[in-house]
Design a protein around this motif. Structure first.
Motif, mmCIF file in Angstrom:
data_model
loop_
_atom_site.group_PDB
_atom_site.id
_atom_site.type_symbol
_atom_site.label_atom_id
_atom_site.label_comp_id
_atom_site.label_asym_id
_atom_site.label_seq_id
_atom_site.Cartn_x
_atom_site.Cartn_y
_atom_site.Cartn_z
ATOM 1 N N SER A 5 0.811 -1.211 0.000
ATOM 2 C CA SER A 5 0.000 0.000 0.000
ATOM 3 C C SER A 5 0.850 1.270 0.000
ATOM 4 O O SER A 5 0.313 2.372 -0.075
ATOM 5 C CB SER A 5 -0.925 0.027 1.227
ATOM 6 O OG SER A 5 -1.818 -1.061 1.205
ATOM 7 N N TYR A 6 2.158 1.123 0.092
ATOM 8 C CA TYR A 6 3.024 2.306 0.234
ATOM 9 C C TYR A 6 4.202 2.278 -0.737
ATOM 10 O O TYR A 6 4.724 1.224 -1.057
ATOM 11 C CB TYR A 6 3.545 2.405 1.679
ATOM 12 C CG TYR A 6 2.421 2.693 2.644
ATOM 13 C CD1 TYR A 6 1.991 3.990 2.874
ATOM 14 C CD2 TYR A 6 1.735 1.647 3.267
ATOM 15 C CE1 TYR A 6 0.925 4.262 3.717
ATOM 16 C CE2 TYR A 6 0.661 1.903 4.111
ATOM 17 C CZ TYR A 6 0.261 3.213 4.330
ATOM 18 O OH TYR A 6 -0.806 3.472 5.140
ATOM 19 N N THR A 23 9.585 -6.530 -4.709
ATOM 20 C CA THR A 23 9.851 -5.131 -5.036
ATOM 21 C C THR A 23 9.949 -4.866 -6.541
ATOM 22 O O THR A 23 10.145 -3.723 -6.940
ATOM 23 C CB THR A 23 11.183 -4.679 -4.378
ATOM 24 O OG1 THR A 23 12.204 -5.607 -4.731
ATOM 25 C CG2 THR A 23 11.053 -4.631 -2.875
ATOM 26 N N ALA A 24 9.820 -5.900 -7.373
ATOM 27 C CA ALA A 24 10.027 -5.736 -8.814
ATOM 28 C C ALA A 24 8.968 -4.824 -9.442
ATOM 29 O O ALA A 24 7.820 -4.801 -9.011
ATOM 30 C CB ALA A 24 9.998 -7.098 -9.493
ATOM 31 N N THR A 81 -2.044 -15.604 1.220
ATOM 32 C CA THR A 81 -1.133 -16.258 2.145
ATOM 33 C C THR A 81 0.284 -16.327 1.595
ATOM 34 O O THR A 81 1.164 -16.917 2.191
ATOM 35 C CB THR A 81 -1.602 -17.689 2.488
ATOM 36 O OG1 THR A 81 -1.524 -18.470 1.309
ATOM 37 C CG2 THR A 81 -3.010 -17.679 3.002
ATOM 38 N N GLY A 82 0.499 -15.726 0.438
ATOM 39 C CA GLY A 82 1.853 -15.640 -0.098
ATOM 40 C C GLY A 82 2.283 -14.183 -0.024
ATOM 41 O O GLY A 82 2.125 -13.544 0.999
ATOM 42 N N LYS A 83 2.801 -13.670 -1.128
ATOM 43 C CA LYS A 83 3.252 -12.283 -1.123
ATOM 44 C C LYS A 83 2.160 -11.354 -1.656
ATOM 45 O O LYS A 83 1.475 -11.675 -2.618
ATOM 46 C CB LYS A 83 4.515 -12.144 -1.971
ATOM 47 C CG LYS A 83 5.710 -12.816 -1.350
ATOM 48 C CD LYS A 83 6.999 -12.411 -2.028
ATOM 49 C CE LYS A 83 8.197 -12.949 -1.279
ATOM 50 N NZ LYS A 83 8.341 -14.416 -1.384
ATOM 51 N N ILE A 84 2.034 -10.213 -1.011
ATOM 52 C CA ILE A 84 1.134 -9.152 -1.469
ATOM 53 C C ILE A 84 2.033 -8.163 -2.200
ATOM 54 O O ILE A 84 2.957 -7.620 -1.601
ATOM 55 C CB ILE A 84 0.449 -8.444 -0.275
ATOM 56 C CG1 ILE A 84 -0.129 -9.454 0.716
ATOM 57 C CG2 ILE A 84 -0.563 -7.428 -0.753
ATOM 58 C CD1 ILE A 84 -1.464 -10.004 0.400
ATOM 59 N N ILE A 85 1.803 -7.954 -3.485
ATOM 60 C CA ILE A 85 2.748 -7.158 -4.267
ATOM 61 C C ILE A 85 2.035 -6.044 -5.025
ATOM 62 O O ILE A 85 0.819 -6.091 -5.217
ATOM 63 C CB ILE A 85 3.544 -8.045 -5.260
ATOM 64 C CG1 ILE A 85 2.580 -8.811 -6.190
ATOM 65 C CG2 ILE A 85 4.419 -9.034 -4.506
ATOM 66 C CD1 ILE A 85 3.285 -9.570 -7.300
ATOM 67 N N ALA A 86 2.803 -5.052 -5.439
ATOM 68 C CA ALA A 86 2.222 -3.918 -6.163
ATOM 69 C C ALA A 86 3.151 -3.464 -7.283
ATOM 70 O O ALA A 86 3.635 -2.340 -7.287
ATOM 71 C CB ALA A 86 1.953 -2.770 -5.190
ATOM 72 N N LYS A 107 -3.954 -6.625 -6.147
ATOM 73 C CA LYS A 107 -4.918 -5.547 -6.391
ATOM 74 C C LYS A 107 -4.298 -4.168 -6.537
ATOM 75 O O LYS A 107 -4.890 -3.282 -7.137
ATOM 76 C CB LYS A 107 -5.933 -5.507 -5.250
ATOM 77 C CG LYS A 107 -7.171 -6.297 -5.593
ATOM 78 C CD LYS A 107 -8.312 -5.845 -4.735
ATOM 79 C CE LYS A 107 -8.498 -6.823 -3.626
ATOM 80 N NZ LYS A 107 -9.732 -6.705 -2.905
ATOM 81 N N ASP A 108 -3.110 -3.985 -5.956
ATOM 82 C CA ASP A 108 -2.490 -2.670 -6.022
ATOM 83 C C ASP A 108 -1.524 -2.537 -7.193
ATOM 84 O O ASP A 108 -0.816 -1.536 -7.305
ATOM 85 C CB ASP A 108 -1.769 -2.376 -4.704
ATOM 86 C CG ASP A 108 -2.754 -2.242 -3.570
ATOM 87 O OD1 ASP A 108 -3.642 -1.382 -3.683
ATOM 88 O OD2 ASP A 108 -2.664 -3.012 -2.608
ATOM 89 N N ALA A 109 -1.485 -3.536 -8.074
ATOM 90 C CA ALA A 109 -0.616 -3.449 -9.251
ATOM 91 C C ALA A 109 -1.098 -2.322 -10.162
ATOM 92 O O ALA A 109 -2.293 -2.026 -10.214
ATOM 93 C CB ALA A 109 -0.630 -4.776 -10.003
#
Lengths: 249, 312
Positions: B154-155, B196-197, B248-253, B273-275
């Motif tokens: 989210s940041y 972080t990609a 349950t894995g990684k939350i990525i953006a 969702k934040d992609a």
């Protein structure tokens, strides 16, 4: 070890698409299918396998909640748990109070291992196991995908962001389990009948001196922000053109 | 005034990118004064990185051989010993923070707010529940210390260029020896880090085998992207667990997320969702992934992915 304690939380079933109430006071749970939290089911399966290998003598399932949680405890008994304890309260109860309640049961039963799911799929908190371990003053092994018991200690494989971490913890300890630890067994009809005769003890939350009033106030529930409707392309060329348009390739 | 203590995540030599995102969250608290604590065997290089982060006032270092690896039961009492005078203690909602922060909260006798996605007030935050199907506003009491983990997707990381003071502090608490680190089995990869990609290519069950998953790897390499996977692909053994994207894995953006042969269960969608832009390639036009995709392509991945690889 003698006993393994397993936490079972009653939650909205994994397959239900949860909707927020229009007045923002919570999510719709009326008439919605309820189940054992899937991670807790994996926790119970692991405890049963440990007992079946002869490394424990009794598996006790514990739930905290209203009388309806008896259904999930009965399912746990049908899976193979030996007895059940319901810490009964109709109030909503936060993670720290849950951990304190489980600590009371831990002090009473003196288990060699407490196994919980790593998180419940309703609040997604991922807290109770760690809090219980802290209050108990014992080791924690969270997000576990494998456990090997060796008398007085356990070697646990944990799923972490960069791969797998292996730690060794003295027993007793708290274990929280991840998805890939095992595949829980199906309950057979005769076991459901048998489970009705297994002991299920009810302990009112107030009797163990836990004040359920949550310290965190949940003031508003909202649906998540929707993403804009996208476009469809016909082939690889169309996809690349659309990505080029956005400056992404 | 709010005084926030952030727990730095690191591997002993490098600061994890999650910490700069936690700073970005913490500085949205009105009047926040932000300290970062580095618990390590030797903290100098990590502390220097933390001190460079914008909005950080002080970096505290706690050096102890017992802090060589991050054992929650060992770190938590040291953090509790430093907690006096702080109004907030924040950590990242990574496997490091998820393991550690509730242990800190319990020792302090408070609840924790997990996965903060927005700051609404000094003690009011929003967080996702039910795999992201709902967002709840949570208010913590103002008269006790507030422990939280931050949903890093989210940041945006704060910039560098700062030069905060670095101070070594002594913490005199007894540390438990009941938990021992044995080893870390980390996949070695020259590819960008999934968390972080800027670009991520993910594959799902439709890949049907570990060999076929090479298609995803090749496409990712062409794009300079990190590689992810759905839970189904990980469960099936096509790729290791650290590649799992979702609840349950990684939350990525990432700026670009390409989901290939992934149906798009809510538990997966909550992780992406934040992609910036979501691309879905799936031969089932009814797949729920198309509900969240910015660009959708209904096609057989075994035809389309090689075409993409050739064209790039």
């Amino acid at each position: 070890m003698d006993k393994i304690l397993v936490g079972l939380k009653r939650v909205v079933d994994y397959n239900v698409r949860v909707r927020v109430k229009t007045d923002g006071s919570g999510v719709e749970t009326d008439g919605v299918k309820m189940s054992i939290n899937p991670f807790d089911e994996i926790a119970l399966e692991e405890a049963l396998r440990i007992k079946e290998r002869g490394a424990a003598t009794e598996v006790i399932v514990v739930s905290i909640g209203s009388a309806e949680s008896q259904q999930q405890l009965r399912t746990g008994l049908a899976m193979g748990a030996d007895r059940a304890i319901l810490i009964q309260t109709d109030d909503s109860i936060d993670a720290l109070s849950r951990a304190r309640a489980l600590l009371e049961i831990a002090n009473r039963e003196d288990p060699g291992l407490i196994i919980l799911g790593k998180q419940a799929i309703d609040d997604d908190n991922n807290q109770t196991g760690q809090m219980l371990a802290a209050l108990w003053g014992r080791p924690q092994a969270t997000s576990a995908s494998k456990v090997e018991l060796d008398g007085t200690h356990a070697r646990v494989t944990r799923e972490v962001d960069i791969g797998l971490e292996i730690i060794d913890v003295d027993l007793p300890a708290v274990l929280t389990v991840d998805l890939r630890m095992n595949e829980p067994r199906y309950v057979k009809l005769p076991d459901i009948m048998k489970a009705k005769k297994k002991p299920l003890e009810e302990v009112p939350l107030a009797d163990i001196g836990i004040d359920p009033s949550p310290s965190l106030k949940e003031t508003l529930f909202e649906p998540p922000a929707e993403r804009q409707k996208g476009v469809m392309v016909d082939d690889a060329q169309g996809l690349l053109a659309a990505l080029k348009d956005k400056g992404l390739v | 005034m709010s005084k926030v203590l952030l727990i730095a995540e690191h591997d002993g030599s490098t600061l994890n990118a999650s910490t700069a995102k936690v700073v970005a969250c913490a500085r949205q608290i009105d009047g926040a004064e932000i300290d970062v604590v580095v618990l390590a065997e030797s903290a100098a290089s990590v502390a220097a990185e933390a001190a460079a982060l914008e909005s950080v006032k002080r970096v505290l270092t706690v050096e102890n051989a017992a802090n060589k690896t991050a054992i929650a039961a060992v770190l938590a009492p040291q953090i509790v010993a430093l907690a006096d005078g702080y109004s907030h203690i924040f950590g990242p909602s990574t496997t490091f923070g998820k393991d550690l922060m509730p242990r800190v909260a319990a020792l302090l006798g408070v609840n924790q707010i997990s996965d903060v996605m927005s700051v609404e007030g000094t003690h009011v935050f929003k967080r996702p529940i039910y795999a992201g199907n709902a967002v709840v506003t949570v208010e913590a009491p103002a008269d006790s210390i507030l422990v939280a983990t931050v949903r890093t997707a989210s940041y945006q990381a704060v910039d560098g260029g700062n030069s905060a003071v670095v101070e070594s502090v002594d913490v005199n608490v007894e540390l438990p020896t009941h938990t021992r680190f044995i080893e870390l089995q980390a996949g070695s990869s020259d590819r960008p880090d999934l968390q972080t990609a800027a670009k991520v290519v993910s594959g799902g069950r439709a890949l049907a085998s570990a060999e076929n998953f090479d298609l995803i790897l090749t496409l990712a390499d062409k794009l300079g992207a990190a590689v992810g996977a759905s839970r189904a692909a990980v469960d099936a053994g096509y790729v290791p667990n650290e590649m799992q994207v979702g609840q349950t894995g990684k939350i990525i953006a990432p700026d670009l997320y390409i989901a290939i042969g992934i149906s798009g269960a809510i538990q997966h969608v909550t992780g992406i969702k934040d992609a910036g832009t979501i691309v879905a390639i799936n031969k089932d036009e009814e797949a729920p992934i198309f509900e969240v995709a910015d660009i959708g392509l209904v096609a057989d991945l075994f035809k389309v992915v090689p075409e993409l690889i050739d064209a790039l």
